[in-house]
Design a protein around this motif. Structure first.
Motif, short mmCIF file in Angstrom:
data_model
loop_
_atom_site.label_atom_id
_atom_site.label_comp_id
_atom_site.label_asym_id
_atom_site.label_seq_id
_atom_site.Cartn_x
_atom_site.Cartn_y
_atom_site.Cartn_z
N ASP A 1 28.37 84.46 -5.71
CA ASP A 1 28.72 84.17 -4.32
C ASP A 1 27.97 82.95 -3.80
O ASP A 1 28.44 82.26 -2.90
N PHE B 1 29.57 79.37 -3.60
CA PHE B 1 30.53 79.04 -2.53
C PHE B 1 29.84 78.77 -1.20
O PHE B 1 30.54 78.55 -0.20
N ASN C 1 30.82 76.12 2.14
CA ASN C 1 32.27 75.93 2.28
C ASN C 1 32.91 77.14 2.96
O ASN C 1 32.48 78.28 2.77
N TRP C 2 33.96 76.84 3.76
CA TRP C 2 34.79 77.92 4.30
C TRP C 2 35.68 78.41 3.16
O TRP C 2 36.29 77.62 2.45
N THR C 3 35.75 79.73 3.02
CA THR C 3 36.43 80.31 1.86
C THR C 3 37.42 81.37 2.32
O THR C 3 37.15 82.17 3.22
N ILE D 1 39.49 84.45 0.54
CA ILE D 1 39.52 85.26 -0.67
C ILE D 1 40.68 86.24 -0.62
O ILE D 1 40.89 86.93 0.39
N VAL E 1 39.22 74.27 3.36
CA VAL E 1 39.04 75.69 3.05
C VAL E 1 39.30 75.88 1.55
O VAL E 1 40.30 75.38 1.01
N VAL E 2 38.42 76.58 0.89
CA VAL E 2 38.54 76.84 -0.55
C VAL E 2 39.26 78.16 -0.76
O VAL E 2 38.74 79.22 -0.35
N VAL F 1 40.42 81.38 -2.98
CA VAL F 1 39.86 82.10 -4.12
C VAL F 1 40.75 83.31 -4.43
O VAL F 1 41.12 84.07 -3.53
N LYS G 1 43.38 73.56 -5.87
CA LYS G 1 42.03 73.98 -5.49
C LYS G 1 41.81 75.48 -5.62
O LYS G 1 40.71 75.97 -5.34
N MET H 1 28.81 82.56 3.48
CA MET H 1 29.49 83.67 2.80
C MET H 1 29.36 84.98 3.58
O MET H 1 29.16 86.05 3.03
#
Length: 331
Positions: free
Chosen positions: A186, A189, A192-194, A196, A229-230, A232, A256, A303
């Motif tokens: 975790d 990450f 970064n805004w993630t 999931i 935004v990433v 996942v 991405k 996170m």
């Protein structure tokens, strides 16, 4: 023998005559006394009444004696009884009966002591009290109902204005393998805004639809808000979703998009941390489906959980929601 009978008959006729004469005199004297005089009583006892020649026949004398006796008895009654025996005309009888009914009704309205008695079981005063009591109960019920509704509204507003519930309950550390075969946690990450999403590569329709939505929302968030935004993807089918399988799968949605997999225990741990439900359905050889939660989690650069988005959001609402939450978080 015949002489004795004739003598007795003469005595009886004289007695009837004297009695009739006395009755007539007594009537003229307003019937002051109904007892015979002593002289007559003495004559009756000693049978010394003078022989008076009969004026009326013997039968008529007896009838007169009976009539006079009835008259004497009737005169001894009270004037009220005499008046009551008089014939009453029909009109007077009718008016008298109506008056008696009215007097009877009026007497019913009074008690033995002369006090008025209520005419019915419910009076105007009791009816008024009943109406006022009913109105008071209705008013009290309406007031309590409004107060209860206001309390519920205030409580709901207080919850909305408070901090986000579950921020500390969703999310946590994890250790998995990405689609390139590298071990990641975790902490990789952070900064970064993630977004999931949990699913599996053999999902027939829901997972592909949701991943396409996620990819399009990430691009719109960049275009409209200038925010990166990433995305996942974490597999909940570790037995079939190998690193190679995940790599080929994520390439179909977004460049991405990061794919993560791991052992059954590692997947179970991360799913528990994010409160994700998943379970295998009935197996037919190696072909089976996995029932799981359909949720996307927005995580902050630390996170930490910010908000989740369900299946009911389309691309635009998802992108606008992400932008709104990020802007509020930065304030």
């Amino acid at each position: 023998m015949a002489t004795a009978i004739a003598s007795k008959a003469n005595h009886l006729r004289n007695l009837c005559k004297h009695i009739r004469l006395y009755s007539y005199v007594g009537t003229l004297g307003q019937c002051r006394s109904t007892v015979a005089s002593p002289s007559i009583i003495h004559a009756l006892h000693h049978r010394t009444l003078p022989l008076i020649p009969p004026v009326l026949p013997f039968g008529l004398g007896i009838q007169s004696l009976v009539i006079n006796q009835r008259y004497l008895l009737s005169t001894s009654t009270t004037p009220t009884a005499v008046e009551s025996e008089k014939p009453v005309p029909k009109s007077d009888a009718k008016s008298h009966s109506e008056g008696a009914e009215k007097s009877g009704d009026s007497n019913q309205g009074k008690s033995d002591g002369g006090k008025p008695v209520r005419g019915g079981p419910v009076s105007w005063l009791s009816f008024l009290l009943l109406a006022l009591t009913g109105a008071g109960i209705i008013w009290y019920y309406d007031r309590e109902k409004k107060r209860h509704i206001e309390e519920i509204n205030n409580a709901s507003q207080a919850v909305k204005q408070g901090p986000s519930a579950g921020k500390a309950a969703i999310g946590g550390p994890f250790n998995l393998i990405n689609h390139d075969g590298k071990r990641v946690t975790d902490k990789d990450f952070l900064g970064n805004w993630t977004m999931i999403y949990f699913g599996f590569t053999h999902c027939p329709d829901i997972c592909p639809d949701e991943l396409q939505k996620l990819a399009a929302a990430v691009d719109k968030t960049k275009e409209k808000g200038g925010i990166d935004v990433v995305p996942v993807f974490i597999s909940v089918d570790p037995e079939r979703d190998t690193v190679e399988q995940v790599r080929e799968y994520v390439k179909e949605f977004h460049p991405k998009l990061v794919g993560l997999t791991g052992s059954p225990d590692e997947i179970k741990k991360v799913a528990r941390a994010y409160r994700v439900y998943y379970m295998k359905t009935a197996e037919e050889d190696s072909d089976y489906l996995v029932d799981h939660s359909i949720v996307m989690y927005l995580m902050s650069p630390k996170m930490e959980f910010v908000k989740f988005f369900g299946k009911n959001n389309d691309v635009d609402s998802l992108a606008d929601g992400v932008i709104k939450e990020i802007k509020q978080h930065k304030k």
